[in-house]
Write an enzyme that holds these catalytic residues in place. Sequence first.
Site, PDB file in Angstrom:
ATOM      1  N   HIS A  67       7.677 -43.780  12.786  1.00 46.12           N
ATOM      2  CA  HIS A  67       8.321 -43.879  11.604  1.00 46.12           C
ATOM      3  C   HIS A  67       9.628 -45.210  12.445  1.00 46.12           C
ATOM      4  O   HIS A  67      10.405 -45.480  12.250  1.00 46.12           O
ATOM      5  CB  HIS A  67       9.395 -42.641  11.876  1.00 46.12           C
ATOM      6  CG  HIS A  67       8.864 -41.567  10.305  1.00 46.12           C
ATOM      7  ND1 HIS A  67       8.773 -42.068   8.572  1.00 46.12           N
ATOM      8  CD2 HIS A  67       8.006 -40.382  10.787  1.00 46.12           C
ATOM      9  CE1 HIS A  67       8.216 -40.642   8.495  1.00 46.12           C
ATOM     10  NE2 HIS A  67       7.626 -39.805  10.048  1.00 46.12           N
ATOM     11  N   ASN A 145       9.732 -36.522   3.834  1.00 49.10           N
ATOM     12  CA  ASN A 145       7.870 -37.128   3.362  1.00 49.10           C
ATOM     13  C   ASN A 145       8.026 -38.114   1.959  1.00 49.10           C
ATOM     14  O   ASN A 145       8.938 -37.354   1.524  1.00 49.10           O
ATOM     15  CB  ASN A 145       7.280 -36.928   3.660  1.00 49.10           C
ATOM     16  CG  ASN A 145       6.655 -37.523   5.835  1.00 49.10           C
ATOM     17  OD1 ASN A 145       8.404 -38.661   6.347  1.00 49.10           O
ATOM     18  ND2 ASN A 145       5.637 -37.001   6.193  1.00 49.10           N
ATOM     19  N   TYR A 355      13.320 -34.061  17.404  1.00 51.47           N
ATOM     20  CA  TYR A 355      14.414 -35.108  17.853  1.00 51.47           C
ATOM     21  C   TYR A 355      15.625 -35.320  17.719  1.00 51.47           C
ATOM     22  O   TYR A 355      15.592 -36.629  18.416  1.00 51.47           O
ATOM     23  CB  TYR A 355      15.253 -34.747  15.771  1.00 51.47           C
ATOM     24  CG  TYR A 355      13.966 -35.255  14.612  1.00 51.47           C
ATOM     25  CD1 TYR A 355      13.183 -35.926  13.528  1.00 51.47           C
ATOM     26  CD2 TYR A 355      13.150 -34.091  14.821  1.00 51.47           C
ATOM     27  CE1 TYR A 355      12.309 -36.189  13.005  1.00 51.47           C
ATOM     28  CE2 TYR A 355      11.724 -33.673  13.321  1.00 51.47           C
ATOM     29  CZ  TYR A 355      12.022 -34.945  13.072  1.00 51.47           C
ATOM     30  OH  TYR A 355      10.740 -34.918  11.986  1.00 51.47           O
TER      31      TYR A 355
HETATM   32  C1  HEM Z   1       6.069 -31.129  15.043  1.00 51.43           C
HETATM   33  C2  HEM Z   1       5.861 -31.991  13.674  1.00 51.43           C
HETATM   34  C3  HEM Z   1       6.990 -33.429  13.526  1.00 51.43           C
HETATM   35  C4  HEM Z   1       7.780 -33.874  15.515  1.00 51.43           C
HETATM   36  C5  HEM Z   1       7.215 -33.357  16.246  1.00 51.43           C
HETATM   37  C6  HEM Z   1       8.212 -35.141  14.696  1.00 51.43           C
HETATM   38  C7  HEM Z   1       9.058 -35.810  15.653  1.00 51.43           C
HETATM   39  C8  HEM Z   1       9.450 -37.258  14.949  1.00 51.43           C
HETATM   40  C9  HEM Z   1      10.211 -37.900  15.725  1.00 51.43           C
HETATM   41  C10 HEM Z   1      10.327 -37.822  17.633  1.00 51.43           C
HETATM   42  C11 HEM Z   1      10.445 -39.124  15.361  1.00 51.43           C
HETATM   43  C12 HEM Z   1      11.976 -39.736  15.833  1.00 51.43           C
HETATM   44  C13 HEM Z   1      13.068 -39.261  15.115  1.00 51.43           C
HETATM   45  C14 HEM Z   1      14.031 -41.117  15.964  1.00 51.43           C
HETATM   46  O1  HEM Z   1      13.473 -41.688  16.973  1.00 51.43           O
HETATM   47  O2  HEM Z   1      14.984 -40.958  15.720  1.00 51.43           O
HETATM   48  C15 HEM Z   1      10.871 -38.372  13.442  1.00 51.43           C
HETATM   49  C16 HEM Z   1      10.577 -39.163  12.857  1.00 51.43           C
HETATM   50  C17 HEM Z   1      10.507 -38.886  11.444  1.00 51.43           C
HETATM   51  N1  HEM Z   1       9.793 -37.899  11.157  1.00 51.43           N
HETATM   52 FE1  HEM Z   1       9.207 -36.087  12.422  1.00 51.43          FE
HETATM   53  N2  HEM Z   1       7.924 -34.641  13.945  1.00 51.43           N
HETATM   54  C18 HEM Z   1       6.742 -33.770  13.474  1.00 51.43           C
HETATM   55  C19 HEM Z   1       7.277 -34.304  11.901  1.00 51.43           C
HETATM   56  C20 HEM Z   1       7.815 -34.285  10.362  1.00 51.43           C
HETATM   57  C21 HEM Z   1       7.101 -33.883   9.162  1.00 51.43           C
HETATM   58  C22 HEM Z   1       6.536 -33.043   8.813  1.00 51.43           C
HETATM   59  C23 HEM Z   1       7.820 -34.873   8.415  1.00 51.43           C
HETATM   60  C24 HEM Z   1       7.952 -35.064   6.616  1.00 51.43           C
HETATM   61  C25 HEM Z   1       9.143 -34.217   6.403  1.00 51.43           C
HETATM   62  C26 HEM Z   1       8.783 -35.881   9.417  1.00 51.43           C
HETATM   63  C27 HEM Z   1       9.463 -36.570   9.061  1.00 51.43           C
HETATM   64  C28 HEM Z   1      10.007 -37.824  10.023  1.00 51.43           C
HETATM   65  C29 HEM Z   1      10.662 -39.021   9.224  1.00 51.43           C
HETATM   66  C30 HEM Z   1      11.177 -38.922   7.850  1.00 51.43           C
HETATM   67  C31 HEM Z   1      11.303 -39.562  10.149  1.00 51.43           C
HETATM   68  C32 HEM Z   1      12.197 -40.625  10.912  1.00 51.43           C
HETATM   69  C33 HEM Z   1      13.620 -40.665  10.463  1.00 51.43           C
HETATM   70  C34 HEM Z   1      14.571 -41.376  10.399  1.00 51.43           C
HETATM   71  O3  HEM Z   1      14.190 -42.438   9.252  1.00 51.43           O
HETATM   72  O4  HEM Z   1      14.681 -42.052  11.049  1.00 51.43           O
HETATM   73  N3  HEM Z   1       7.996 -35.458  10.731  1.00 51.43           N
HETATM   74  N4  HEM Z   1       9.887 -37.336  13.936  1.00 51.43           N
END
Ligand code: HEM
Length: 532
Positions: A67, A145, A355
Amino acid sequence: MSKNEKSTNQTNIENDKTLTTRQGHPVTNNQNIRTVGDRGPATLENYDFIEKISHFDREKIPERIVHARGAGAHGYFETYGTVGDEPVSKYTRAKVFQDKGKQTPVFVRFSTVVHGNHSPETVRDPRGFAVKFYTEDGNWDLVGNNLKIFFIRDAMKFPDMIHAFRPDPVTNIQDSERFFDFCANSPESFHMVTFIYSPWGIPANYRMMQGSGVNTYKWVNQDGEAVLVKYHWEPKQGIKNLTMKEAAEIQAENFNHATQDLYDAIERGDYPEWELFVQIMSDDDHPELDFDPLDDTKLWPEDKFPWLPVGKMVLNKNPENYFTEVEQAAFGTGVLVDGLDFSDDKMLQGRTFSYSDTQRYRVGGNYLQVPINEAKKRVATNHEGGQLRHKNDKAPGQNPHVNYEPSILGGLEEAKQTGKEYTPHVKGNLVRESIDRNDNTKQAGETYRQFEDWEKDELINNLIGDLSVCDKRIQDKMIALAEEADEEYGRRLREGLEQADKQGTSKNPLGATNAEQAPKKAVDKGHDADPY
Ligand code: HEM
């Protein structure tokens, strides 16, 4: 001097535009470094130059591991005080939802997932929809999402999934064979692949897309009783998705179109709005369903679990600075308030570690002191130190010598529990097993049949385009999944791939048919063949 008149000195300060260093020293020459004679050499005591350039050298922080490309905006959430026809308090005691008409400030970040910062916003990819609610009980993040389901249902697989979707580690080129290799061998992804390869995989912009919490959460009421909930955002602007051709045309002109669309709409006062809905289920396993309520690859059917409105969100202010607000924003699934809880969903639990872990690395240990991430209420902790800590989380009247708890010397004290504590009973063997209701294709078939004809055509064409450059074994697995989902879906995919095979056509990542674009594939040599 009257109260409203400002002293000359004060006015001078307000009008003072003098450039200074970070130490506050006025900068009298911002054009030239100090040198011996006008042709150099330079000297090491060029303190102001060295400060300026070394700060510039550190302007970037690591981009988000996923992202990375995003756009953000401020606004508010307004609660209806009800969930459908019932008072919301029947299901949750979270203050953000009580008292019809109450507004809570929010910050939202929309994003694409796979590629880096500044990658085009026309990519076929889920879109992130992360909302930070600055509630009176502290922050609540709903990290969702645009689509309502996900590719995998176990957090263990997330790094592999992202590696497969990213560019090849050797060529640095995104390769649909790697994508489909992972998906064909992770059949739970088939429902999400069906959405992603349809026009739903390229929302027209951030304003005209839905949002969803995807994972299952819980609501807890005053009596400590819980229900399972899913969250959904519905755009009042309507929903619009793009065909491959439309996306290619936009990308040729502007690869920032979604960021620009959001920014421009807010600047002209056309504030985007979303209504928040929840689906509710009683808090148990639901053996009567043919899917597990904790499986994030599944939709909860609307006829059984209706979408119930709970409030609306309006975005009405652009960030003043992209870096300080959008880039440093840190959202996480662990950031919940009283009355909202986790479910046992294994994905959600894995996400919750990830996160804050990445944010300590990406933004720094004190990332919660950055204003965009700070709660808009008093924060009082016994945390100390860490890089760039610039204030102490102390309560007024607290003895500043006591940075521990418990104490009788005037330190911080535990809060009183309001409402009955929610203490679910958990029992079972420790195992490494998939959930047992794991039908991977039934809902994908239902989704296919609900698509309009043009959406089905796009889905089939897009799949054929990207699958036609894949190893035959991967194609066969994908066809088998499509056949299992729906007879027509499988037949069209099979026939299309057979035809592409005869014609020797393939697609480049933007979808233009171009046989020469097809990189040398493992299909030519077989995966086991020695590459040399
Ligand atoms: C085990 C599954 C997942 C892991 C390990 C994961 C991990 C991460 C990580 C490490 C980030 C970066 C956060 C940052 O640098 O601030 C991120 C961002 C994000 N993830 Fe996931 N994620 C997973 C699944 C999902 C799912 C299922 C969704 C949707 C519901 C999702 C939605 C998001 C969103 C929207 C962001 C961006 C947040 C922002 O705008 O700063 N992720 N995710």
